[in-house]
Scaffold this motif. Sequence first.
Motif, short mmCIF file in Angstrom:
data_model
loop_
_atom_site.label_atom_id
_atom_site.label_comp_id
_atom_site.label_asym_id
_atom_site.label_seq_id
_atom_site.Cartn_x
_atom_site.Cartn_y
_atom_site.Cartn_z
N ASN A 58 2.49 -3.99 -8.06
CA ASN A 58 2.22 -3.15 -6.59
C ASN A 58 2.41 -3.49 -5.66
OD1 ASN A 58 1.47 -1.25 -7.84
ND2 ASN A 58 -0.74 -1.43 -7.37
N VAL A 59 2.46 -3.44 -4.12
CA VAL A 59 3.37 -4.56 -3.50
C VAL A 59 2.99 -3.92 -1.57
CG1 VAL A 59 4.61 -5.79 -3.72
CG2 VAL A 59 4.91 -4.51 -2.75
N GLY A 60 2.39 -4.41 -0.73
CA GLY A 60 2.07 -3.49 0.91
C GLY A 60 2.21 -4.25 2.08
N LEU A 61 2.42 -3.97 2.76
CA LEU A 61 1.84 -4.57 3.72
C LEU A 61 0.68 -3.85 4.56
CD1 LEU A 61 5.38 -5.28 5.51
CD2 LEU A 61 3.59 -7.30 4.53
N TYR A 62 0.00 -4.06 6.00
CA TYR A 62 -1.41 -3.47 6.44
C TYR A 62 -1.36 -4.14 7.67
CZ TYR A 62 -5.90 -0.79 6.68
OH TYR A 62 -6.51 -0.33 6.41
N PHE A 63 -1.94 -3.48 8.75
CA PHE A 63 -2.20 -3.90 10.22
C PHE A 63 -3.42 -2.99 10.49
CE2 PHE A 63 -2.78 -2.79 14.68
CZ PHE A 63 -2.77 -4.70 14.77
N HIS A 64 -4.49 -3.83 11.06
CA HIS A 64 -6.01 -3.01 11.47
C HIS A 64 -6.12 -3.79 12.70
CE1 HIS A 64 -10.31 -1.83 11.47
NE2 HIS A 64 -9.48 -0.97 10.67
N GLY A 65 -6.00 -2.58 13.88
CA GLY A 65 -6.54 -3.67 15.07
C GLY A 65 -7.72 -3.87 15.58
N LYS A 66 -8.31 -4.48 16.12
CA LYS A 66 -9.63 -5.39 16.14
C LYS A 66 -10.08 -3.85 17.38
CE LYS A 66 -10.78 -10.37 18.63
NZ LYS A 66 -10.81 -11.36 18.63
N ASP A 67 -9.67 -4.24 18.59
CA ASP A 67 -10.06 -2.83 19.78
C ASP A 67 -10.01 -1.65 18.98
OD1 ASP A 67 -11.09 -5.63 21.22
OD2 ASP A 67 -9.78 -6.28 22.16
N ILE A 68 -8.60 -1.68 19.44
CA ILE A 68 -8.29 -0.03 19.36
C ILE A 68 -9.07 0.05 17.62
CG2 ILE A 68 -6.39 1.86 18.92
CD1 ILE A 68 -5.72 -0.13 21.63
N PRO A 69 -9.82 1.04 17.20
CA PRO A 69 -9.91 1.00 15.30
C PRO A 69 -8.74 1.75 14.54
CG PRO A 69 -10.90 3.20 16.75
CD PRO A 69 -10.33 1.56 18.45
N LEU A 70 -7.44 1.47 14.39
CA LEU A 70 -5.70 2.05 14.28
C LEU A 70 -5.62 0.99 12.98
CD1 LEU A 70 -3.49 3.56 15.13
CD2 LEU A 70 -2.65 1.69 15.57
N TYR A 71 -4.82 1.90 11.90
CA TYR A 71 -4.42 1.51 10.47
C TYR A 71 -3.27 1.55 10.58
CZ TYR A 71 -7.01 4.97 8.13
OH TYR A 71 -7.62 5.91 7.99
N VAL A 72 -2.70 1.23 9.66
CA VAL A 72 -1.12 1.24 9.90
C VAL A 72 -1.24 0.84 8.39
CG1 VAL A 72 0.92 1.74 10.19
CG2 VAL A 72 -0.38 1.95 12.00
N GLY A 73 -0.15 0.95 7.05
CA GLY A 73 0.10 0.12 6.21
C GLY A 73 1.70 1.47 5.73
N LEU A 74 1.95 0.32 4.92
CA LEU A 74 3.22 1.05 4.34
C LEU A 74 3.41 0.04 2.67
CD1 LEU A 74 5.93 1.95 3.98
CD2 LEU A 74 7.00 -0.45 5.25
N SER A 75 3.70 0.59 2.08
CA SER A 75 3.05 0.13 0.48
C SER A 75 4.41 0.83 -0.92
CB SER A 75 2.00 -0.01 0.06
OG SER A 75 1.58 1.23 0.19
N SER A 76 4.39 -0.09 -1.73
CA SER A 76 5.30 1.04 -2.92
C SER A 76 4.22 0.52 -4.08
CB SER A 76 6.28 -0.04 -3.26
OG SER A 76 6.95 0.72 -4.12
N THR A 77 3.99 1.34 -5.15
CA THR A 77 3.18 1.11 -6.35
C THR A 77 4.57 0.96 -7.44
OG1 THR A 77 3.04 3.67 -6.44
CG2 THR A 77 1.48 1.76 -5.97
N HIS A 78 4.19 -0.09 -8.62
CA HIS A 78 4.65 0.50 -9.51
C HIS A 78 6.73 0.32 -9.18
CE1 HIS A 78 2.11 2.84 -11.21
NE2 HIS A 78 2.09 4.07 -10.87
N VAL A 79 6.49 -1.69 -8.32
CA VAL A 79 7.63 -1.44 -8.22
C VAL A 79 8.58 -1.75 -9.02
CG1 VAL A 79 8.30 -3.46 -6.97
CG2 VAL A 79 6.00 -3.14 -6.11
#
Length: 168
Positions: free
Chosen positions: A121-142
């Motif tokens: 599996n692979v992925g990218l992820y962002f979690h904000g510091k001052d703004i508690p926002l998170y965003v991710g993009l991933s794929s399983t069973h590549v």
Amino acid sequence: KISFNPAATGVKGYCGTVIYRNQWDRVQDAPNTSLLNVQANIPRQNFGVGLSFTNDAIGFQRNNTVVINGAYHLPTNIGTFSGGIGLGIVNVGFSPIWIPPQTDDDPILPDPISGTILDANVGLYFHGKDIPLYVGLSSTHVVPQEINAVNFNVARHYYVLAGYNINI
């Protein structure tokens, strides 16, 4: 989150999750799912490690997955960016145990059978510091594969994840 996006592993420190779902209570061979996730942050190396185990039981079919995740975290002024990879195994098995109305075994029913493959599996992820926002993009069973022993295909899946944490 680490079940489907390895980049989220360890971003928020140490965490463990246990989930059990039993559908159609008191029905024989009803679907049920078990999940165990544990993860840790190694801050000096900006790295997260985790383990994910899932078990899906649907009728005669059992799907078991064990994945070890690793994620590199890149802290910035606006938040933490991370990229991750998960390596593990997928085991699929069928156990056609019937309770026939007669006492003799049915010669047409197959014997229990299972097969195991390696998985990634692979992925990218962002979690904000001052703004508690998170965003991710991933794929399983590549790498989609077929488990020849049971004639079962494991298909690639894509996930988009976004959310906002609200402190109550």
